[in-house]
Design a protein around this motif. Structure first.
Motif, PDB file in Angstrom:
ATOM      1  N   VAL A 212      -0.232   7.484   6.699  1.00  0.00           N
ATOM      2  CA  VAL A 212       0.259   6.310   6.953  1.00  0.00           C
ATOM      3  C   VAL A 212       0.003   5.529   8.285  1.00  0.00           C
ATOM      4  CG1 VAL A 212       2.492   4.887   6.983  1.00  0.00           C
ATOM      5  CG2 VAL A 212       2.358   6.628   5.413  1.00  0.00           C
ATOM      6  N   LEU A 213      -0.233   6.223   9.135  1.00  0.00           N
ATOM      7  CA  LEU A 213      -0.366   5.679  10.791  1.00  0.00           C
ATOM      8  C   LEU A 213      -2.112   5.468  10.668  1.00  0.00           C
ATOM      9  CD1 LEU A 213       0.758   4.694  13.342  1.00  0.00           C
ATOM     10  CD2 LEU A 213       0.350   7.305  14.003  1.00  0.00           C
ATOM     11  N   HIS A 214      -2.702   6.307  10.121  1.00  0.00           N
ATOM     12  CA  HIS A 214      -4.203   6.294  10.304  1.00  0.00           C
ATOM     13  C   HIS A 214      -4.456   5.095   9.336  1.00  0.00           C
ATOM     14  CE1 HIS A 214      -5.485   9.135  12.928  1.00  0.00           C
ATOM     15  NE2 HIS A 214      -4.316   9.944  12.619  1.00  0.00           N
ATOM     16  N   THR A 215      -3.975   4.834   8.183  1.00  0.00           N
ATOM     17  CA  THR A 215      -4.311   3.825   7.302  1.00  0.00           C
ATOM     18  C   THR A 215      -3.836   2.432   7.744  1.00  0.00           C
ATOM     19  OG1 THR A 215      -4.560   5.038   5.313  1.00  0.00           O
ATOM     20  CG2 THR A 215      -3.863   2.987   5.076  1.00  0.00           C
ATOM     21  N   ALA A 216      -2.825   2.163   8.451  1.00  0.00           N
ATOM     22  CA  ALA A 216      -2.178   1.076   9.098  1.00  0.00           C
ATOM     23  C   ALA A 216      -3.078   0.611  10.258  1.00  0.00           C
ATOM     24  CB  ALA A 216      -0.652   1.416   9.623  1.00  0.00           C
ATOM     25  N   GLY A 217      -3.509   1.712  11.168  1.00  0.00           N
ATOM     26  CA  GLY A 217      -4.196   1.477  12.363  1.00  0.00           C
ATOM     27  C   GLY A 217      -5.567   0.875  11.728  1.00  0.00           C
ATOM     28  N   SER A 218      -6.211   1.503  10.916  1.00  0.00           N
ATOM     29  CA  SER A 218      -7.507   1.120  10.281  1.00  0.00           C
ATOM     30  C   SER A 218      -7.400  -0.151   9.771  1.00  0.00           C
ATOM     31  CB  SER A 218      -8.011   1.999   9.136  1.00  0.00           C
ATOM     32  OG  SER A 218      -9.385   1.938   8.998  1.00  0.00           O
TER      33      SER A 218
ATOM     34  N   ILE B 106       0.756  -1.103  -0.019  1.00  0.00           N
ATOM     35  CA  ILE B 106       0.016   0.002   0.028  1.00  0.00           C
ATOM     36  C   ILE B 106       0.736   1.297   0.174  1.00  0.00           C
ATOM     37  CG2 ILE B 106      -1.883   1.230   1.222  1.00  0.00           C
ATOM     38  CD1 ILE B 106      -2.780  -1.529   0.265  1.00  0.00           C
ATOM     39  N   VAL B 107       1.030   2.012  -1.210  1.00  0.00           N
ATOM     40  CA  VAL B 107       1.623   3.171  -1.197  1.00  0.00           C
ATOM     41  C   VAL B 107       0.779   4.410  -1.007  1.00  0.00           C
ATOM     42  CG1 VAL B 107       3.130   4.626  -2.877  1.00  0.00           C
ATOM     43  CG2 VAL B 107       3.263   1.886  -2.994  1.00  0.00           C
ATOM     44  N   VAL B 108       0.813   5.097   0.219  1.00  0.00           N
ATOM     45  CA  VAL B 108       0.138   6.096   0.677  1.00  0.00           C
ATOM     46  C   VAL B 108       0.659   7.510   0.229  1.00  0.00           C
ATOM     47  CG1 VAL B 108      -0.714   7.194   2.665  1.00  0.00           C
ATOM     48  CG2 VAL B 108      -0.495   4.991   2.759  1.00  0.00           C
ATOM     49  N   ASP B 109      -0.046   8.111  -0.613  1.00  0.00           N
ATOM     50  CA  ASP B 109      -0.060   9.317  -0.903  1.00  0.00           C
ATOM     51  C   ASP B 109       1.161  10.075  -1.158  1.00  0.00           C
ATOM     52  OD1 ASP B 109      -2.639   9.032   0.063  1.00  0.00           O
ATOM     53  OD2 ASP B 109      -2.250  10.657   1.728  1.00  0.00           O
TER      54      ASP B 109
ATOM     55  N   HIS C  47     -10.565  10.885   0.881  1.00  0.00           N
ATOM     56  CA  HIS C  47     -10.664  12.240   1.133  1.00  0.00           C
ATOM     57  C   HIS C  47     -10.430  12.612   2.717  1.00  0.00           C
ATOM     58  CE1 HIS C  47     -12.737  12.566  -2.545  1.00  0.00           C
ATOM     59  NE2 HIS C  47     -13.350  11.759  -2.478  1.00  0.00           N
ATOM     60  N   THR C  48      -9.799  11.551   3.408  1.00  0.00           N
ATOM     61  CA  THR C  48      -9.256  11.830   4.760  1.00  0.00           C
ATOM     62  C   THR C  48      -7.960  11.164   5.078  1.00  0.00           C
ATOM     63  OG1 THR C  48     -10.382   9.684   5.736  1.00  0.00           O
ATOM     64  CG2 THR C  48     -11.921  11.589   5.443  1.00  0.00           C
ATOM     65  N   TYR C  49      -7.486  11.200   6.176  1.00  0.00           N
ATOM     66  CA  TYR C  49      -6.051  10.458   6.601  1.00  0.00           C
ATOM     67  C   TYR C  49      -6.183   8.964   6.314  1.00  0.00           C
ATOM     68  CZ  TYR C  49      -5.488  14.869   9.285  1.00  0.00           C
ATOM     69  OH  TYR C  49      -5.572  16.147   9.410  1.00  0.00           O
ATOM     70  N   ASP C  50      -7.316   8.253   6.566  1.00  0.00           N
ATOM     71  CA  ASP C  50      -7.580   6.661   6.532  1.00  0.00           C
ATOM     72  C   ASP C  50      -8.055   6.394   5.053  1.00  0.00           C
ATOM     73  OD1 ASP C  50      -8.411   4.211   7.037  1.00  0.00           O
ATOM     74  OD2 ASP C  50      -9.983   4.711   8.511  1.00  0.00           O
ATOM     75  N   ALA C  51      -7.446   5.705   4.615  1.00  0.00           N
ATOM     76  CA  ALA C  51      -7.548   5.083   3.002  1.00  0.00           C
ATOM     77  C   ALA C  51      -8.498   4.152   3.164  1.00  0.00           C
ATOM     78  CB  ALA C  51      -6.268   4.545   2.386  1.00  0.00           C
ATOM     79  N   PHE C  52      -9.050   3.509   4.226  1.00  0.00           N
ATOM     80  CA  PHE C  52     -10.171   2.658   4.244  1.00  0.00           C
ATOM     81  C   PHE C  52     -11.914   3.480   4.415  1.00  0.00           C
ATOM     82  CE2 PHE C  52      -6.879   0.078   5.424  1.00  0.00           C
ATOM     83  CZ  PHE C  52      -6.980  -1.368   4.819  1.00  0.00           C
ATOM     84  N   TYR C  53     -11.562   4.819   4.937  1.00  0.00           N
ATOM     85  CA  TYR C  53     -12.615   5.316   5.210  1.00  0.00           C
ATOM     86  C   TYR C  53     -13.396   5.695   3.897  1.00  0.00           C
ATOM     87  CZ  TYR C  53     -16.008   8.682   7.444  1.00  0.00           C
ATOM     88  OH  TYR C  53     -17.211   9.455   7.690  1.00  0.00           O
ATOM     89  N   ASN C  54     -14.958   5.307   3.729  1.00  0.00           N
ATOM     90  CA  ASN C  54     -15.630   5.597   2.569  1.00  0.00           C
ATOM     91  C   ASN C  54     -14.906   5.626   1.348  1.00  0.00           C
ATOM     92  OD1 ASN C  54     -17.849   6.237   4.081  1.00  0.00           O
ATOM     93  ND2 ASN C  54     -17.322   8.537   4.136  1.00  0.00           N
TER      94      ASN C  54
ATOM     95  N   GLY D  79     -12.858  -3.588   0.091  1.00  0.00           N
ATOM     96  CA  GLY D  79     -13.387  -4.403  -1.074  1.00  0.00           C
ATOM     97  C   GLY D  79     -12.687  -4.917  -1.975  1.00  0.00           C
ATOM     98  N   HIS D  80     -11.415  -4.230  -2.372  1.00  0.00           N
ATOM     99  CA  HIS D  80     -10.468  -4.614  -3.177  1.00  0.00           C
ATOM    100  C   HIS D  80      -9.729  -5.572  -2.779  1.00  0.00           C
ATOM    101  CE1 HIS D  80      -7.590  -4.381  -6.597  1.00  0.00           C
ATOM    102  NE2 HIS D  80      -6.564  -4.284  -5.791  1.00  0.00           N
ATOM    103  N   LEU D  81      -9.272  -5.354  -1.649  1.00  0.00           N
ATOM    104  CA  LEU D  81      -8.370  -6.532  -0.686  1.00  0.00           C
ATOM    105  C   LEU D  81      -9.099  -7.609  -0.736  1.00  0.00           C
ATOM    106  CD1 LEU D  81      -6.770  -3.822   1.763  1.00  0.00           C
ATOM    107  CD2 LEU D  81      -5.473  -4.584  -0.294  1.00  0.00           C
TER     108      LEU D  81
END
Length: 192
Positions: A138-144, A11-14, A105-112, A117-119
Protein backbone atom coordinates in the motif's frame (compact mmCIF):
# COMPACT_ATOMS: atom_id res chain seq x y z
CA UNK A 1 -14.39 18.10 -0.27
CA UNK A 2 -16.16 15.35 -2.25
CA UNK A 3 -14.22 13.32 -4.79
CA UNK A 4 -15.21 13.71 -8.42
CA UNK A 5 -16.16 10.16 -9.46
CA UNK A 6 -15.11 10.80 -13.06
CA UNK A 7 -11.55 11.53 -11.89
CA UNK A 8 -11.28 9.10 -8.96
CA UNK A 9 -10.33 5.45 -8.69
CA UNK A 10 -10.33 3.17 -5.66
CA UNK A 11 -7.13 1.12 -5.73
CA UNK A 12 -7.57 -2.14 -3.79
CA UNK A 13 -4.10 -3.48 -3.08
CA UNK A 14 -3.42 -7.23 -2.83
CA UNK A 15 -6.53 -8.48 -1.06
CA UNK A 16 -5.55 -12.07 -1.86
CA UNK A 17 -5.88 -15.46 -0.20
CA UNK A 18 -2.20 -15.48 0.68
CA UNK A 19 -2.62 -12.41 2.88
CA UNK A 20 -6.31 -12.37 3.88
CA UNK A 21 -7.35 -16.02 4.34
CA UNK A 22 -6.39 -18.01 7.46
CA UNK A 23 -4.83 -20.70 5.23
CA UNK A 24 -2.76 -18.16 3.29
CA UNK A 25 1.03 -18.28 3.28
CA UNK A 26 1.37 -14.75 4.77
CA UNK A 27 -1.97 -14.47 6.56
CA UNK A 28 -2.46 -11.59 8.97
CA UNK A 29 -5.74 -11.28 10.86
CA UNK A 30 -5.98 -7.49 10.26
CA UNK A 31 -5.80 -8.16 6.51
CA UNK A 32 -8.82 -10.44 6.78
CA UNK A 33 -10.57 -7.79 8.92
CA UNK A 34 -9.98 -5.24 6.13
CA UNK A 35 -12.25 -7.13 3.71
CA UNK A 36 -15.41 -5.48 5.11
CA UNK A 37 -14.16 -1.87 4.99
CA UNK A 38 -12.59 -2.39 1.55
CA UNK A 39 -15.85 -3.84 0.22
CA UNK A 40 -17.82 -0.93 1.69
CA UNK A 41 -15.50 1.58 -0.02
CA UNK A 42 -15.78 -0.24 -3.36
CA UNK A 43 -19.59 -0.30 -3.13
CA UNK A 44 -19.73 3.44 -2.45
CA UNK A 45 -17.35 4.14 -5.32
CA UNK A 46 -19.40 2.05 -7.73
CA UNK A 47 -22.66 3.72 -6.69
CA UNK A 48 -21.06 7.09 -7.41
CA UNK A 49 -19.61 5.98 -10.76
CA UNK A 50 -15.93 5.99 -9.73
CA UNK A 51 -13.44 3.48 -11.12
CA UNK A 52 -12.23 0.43 -9.19
CA UNK A 53 -8.84 -1.21 -9.67
CA UNK A 54 -7.65 -4.36 -7.91
CA UNK A 55 -3.98 -5.31 -7.73
CA UNK A 56 -2.70 -8.85 -7.39
CA UNK A 57 0.80 -9.59 -6.18
CA UNK A 58 1.86 -12.55 -8.32
CA UNK A 59 5.28 -14.20 -8.43
CA UNK A 60 6.39 -16.61 -11.15
CA UNK A 61 8.16 -19.52 -9.36
CA UNK A 62 11.51 -18.60 -10.95
CA UNK A 63 11.22 -14.81 -10.43
CA UNK A 64 14.04 -14.58 -7.89
CA UNK A 65 16.31 -17.38 -9.15
CA UNK A 66 18.95 -14.95 -10.45
CA UNK A 67 18.31 -12.15 -7.94
CA UNK A 68 21.34 -10.25 -6.67
CA UNK A 69 19.53 -8.43 -3.86
CA UNK A 70 15.76 -8.14 -4.36
CA UNK A 71 14.39 -11.55 -3.35
CA UNK A 72 10.96 -11.53 -1.72
CA UNK A 73 11.01 -15.31 -1.27
CA UNK A 74 14.16 -14.96 0.81
CA UNK A 75 12.55 -12.23 2.95
CA UNK A 76 8.98 -13.59 3.22
CA UNK A 77 9.14 -17.19 2.07
CA UNK A 78 7.31 -18.43 -1.01
CA UNK A 79 3.99 -16.62 -1.38
CA UNK A 80 1.33 -15.77 -3.97
CA UNK A 81 3.03 -17.93 -6.59
CA UNK A 82 1.62 -17.56 -10.08
CA UNK A 83 -1.30 -19.92 -10.71
CA UNK A 84 -1.78 -20.79 -7.03
CA UNK A 85 -4.83 -20.46 -4.79
CA UNK A 86 -2.67 -18.16 -2.62
CA UNK A 87 -2.47 -15.62 -5.48
CA UNK A 88 -6.23 -15.41 -6.12
CA UNK A 89 -8.27 -12.47 -4.85
CA UNK A 90 -9.94 -13.43 -1.57
CA UNK A 91 -13.55 -14.54 -1.64
CA UNK A 92 -15.89 -11.80 -0.50
CA UNK A 93 -14.58 -9.13 -2.85
CA UNK A 94 -17.07 -8.23 -5.54
CA UNK A 95 -14.89 -7.82 -8.62
CA UNK A 96 -17.09 -6.37 -11.34
CA UNK A 97 -16.80 -6.62 -15.12
CA UNK A 98 -15.87 -2.94 -15.38
CA UNK A 99 -13.14 -3.24 -12.73
CA UNK A 100 -9.52 -3.41 -13.82
CA UNK A 101 -7.17 -6.03 -12.33
CA UNK A 102 -3.43 -5.33 -12.34
CA UNK A 103 -0.89 -8.10 -11.84
CA UNK A 104 2.30 -6.87 -10.24
CA UNK A 105 5.55 -8.58 -9.29
CA UNK A 106 6.90 -6.09 -6.74
CA UNK A 107 5.62 -3.97 -3.85
CA UNK A 108 4.83 -1.08 -6.23
CA UNK A 109 1.71 -1.52 -8.38
CA UNK A 110 3.05 0.97 -10.95
CA UNK A 111 6.37 -0.79 -11.58
CA UNK A 112 6.30 -2.62 -14.94
CA UNK A 113 2.47 -2.80 -15.02
CA UNK A 114 -0.29 -1.18 -17.06
CA UNK A 115 -1.71 0.74 -14.07
CA UNK A 116 -0.50 4.20 -15.10
CA UNK A 117 -1.72 3.75 -18.68
CA UNK A 118 -5.11 2.54 -17.46
CA UNK A 119 -5.55 5.51 -15.10
CA UNK A 120 -4.45 8.02 -17.71
CA UNK A 121 -6.72 6.51 -20.37
CA UNK A 122 -9.67 6.97 -17.99
CA UNK A 123 -8.82 10.53 -16.89
CA UNK A 124 -8.09 9.50 -13.29
CA UNK A 125 -6.14 11.91 -11.07
CA UNK A 126 -7.27 11.02 -7.51
CA UNK A 127 -6.62 7.62 -5.95
CA UNK A 128 -8.30 6.27 -2.82
CA UNK A 129 -5.87 3.54 -1.78
CA UNK A 130 -6.79 0.65 0.51
CA UNK A 131 -5.80 -2.99 0.99
CA UNK A 132 -2.79 -4.79 2.39
CA UNK A 133 -0.10 -4.62 3.71
CA UNK A 134 -0.26 -1.01 4.88
CA UNK A 135 3.48 -0.46 5.26
CA UNK A 136 4.55 -2.52 2.25
CA UNK A 137 2.54 -2.66 -0.97
CA UNK A 138 0.00 0.00 0.00
CA UNK A 139 2.69 2.48 1.02
CA UNK A 140 4.95 1.79 -1.98
CA UNK A 141 2.04 2.06 -4.39
CA UNK A 142 0.85 5.32 -2.81
CA UNK A 143 4.35 6.80 -2.89
CA UNK A 144 4.80 5.80 -6.51
CA UNK A 145 1.42 7.38 -7.35
CA UNK A 146 2.51 10.66 -5.76
CA UNK A 147 5.77 10.66 -7.75
CA UNK A 148 3.67 10.29 -10.90
CA UNK A 149 1.56 13.33 -9.93
CA UNK A 150 -1.58 11.46 -8.93
CA UNK A 151 -3.24 12.47 -5.66
CA UNK A 152 -2.81 9.43 -3.38
CA UNK A 153 -5.21 9.27 -0.44
CA UNK A 154 -4.70 6.32 1.92
CA UNK A 155 -7.94 5.16 3.54
CA UNK A 156 -6.57 4.51 7.02
CA UNK A 157 -9.31 2.22 8.33
CA UNK A 158 -9.45 0.03 5.22
CA UNK A 159 -5.94 -1.38 5.57
CA UNK A 160 -4.47 -4.75 6.42
CA UNK A 161 -1.24 -5.00 8.38
CA UNK A 162 0.81 -7.33 10.55
CA UNK A 163 1.10 -5.11 13.63
CA UNK A 164 -0.72 -1.90 14.57
CA UNK A 165 2.54 0.07 14.59
CA UNK A 166 3.07 -0.92 10.92
CA UNK A 167 -0.33 0.59 10.06
CA UNK A 168 0.38 3.73 12.08
CA UNK A 169 3.79 4.15 10.42
CA UNK A 170 2.28 3.82 6.93
CA UNK A 171 -0.54 6.29 7.63
CA UNK A 172 1.80 8.83 9.27
CA UNK A 173 4.39 8.51 6.52
CA UNK A 174 1.84 8.85 3.72
CA UNK A 175 0.28 11.91 5.33
CA UNK A 176 3.62 13.56 6.08
CA UNK A 177 5.58 12.88 2.92
CA UNK A 178 3.59 12.46 -0.26
CA UNK A 179 -0.14 12.25 0.08
CA UNK A 180 -3.14 12.41 2.29
CA UNK A 181 -5.07 10.11 4.54
CA UNK A 182 -8.75 9.85 5.28
CA UNK A 183 -11.17 7.68 7.19
CA UNK A 184 -13.70 5.56 5.34
CA UNK A 185 -16.58 7.49 6.93
CA UNK A 186 -15.21 10.75 5.55
CA UNK A 187 -15.09 9.61 1.91
CA UNK A 188 -17.75 11.40 -0.11
CA UNK A 189 -18.30 11.47 -3.83
CA UNK A 190 -19.74 14.40 -5.74
CA UNK A 191 -22.80 13.75 -7.84
CA UNK A 192 -21.80 13.03 -11.41
Amino acid sequence: MPYDPTETAVIVVDMQNGFCHPDGSLYAEPSEAAIGPVTALVERAREAGASVVYTRDVHPPEQFDDAHYYDEFDRWGEHVVEGSWDAELVEGLDVGEADHVVEKHTYDAFYNTDLEGHLDAHGISDLLICGTLANVCVLHTAGSAGLRDYRPVVVEDALGYITEDHREYAVDHADWLFGETTALGDVEFAEA
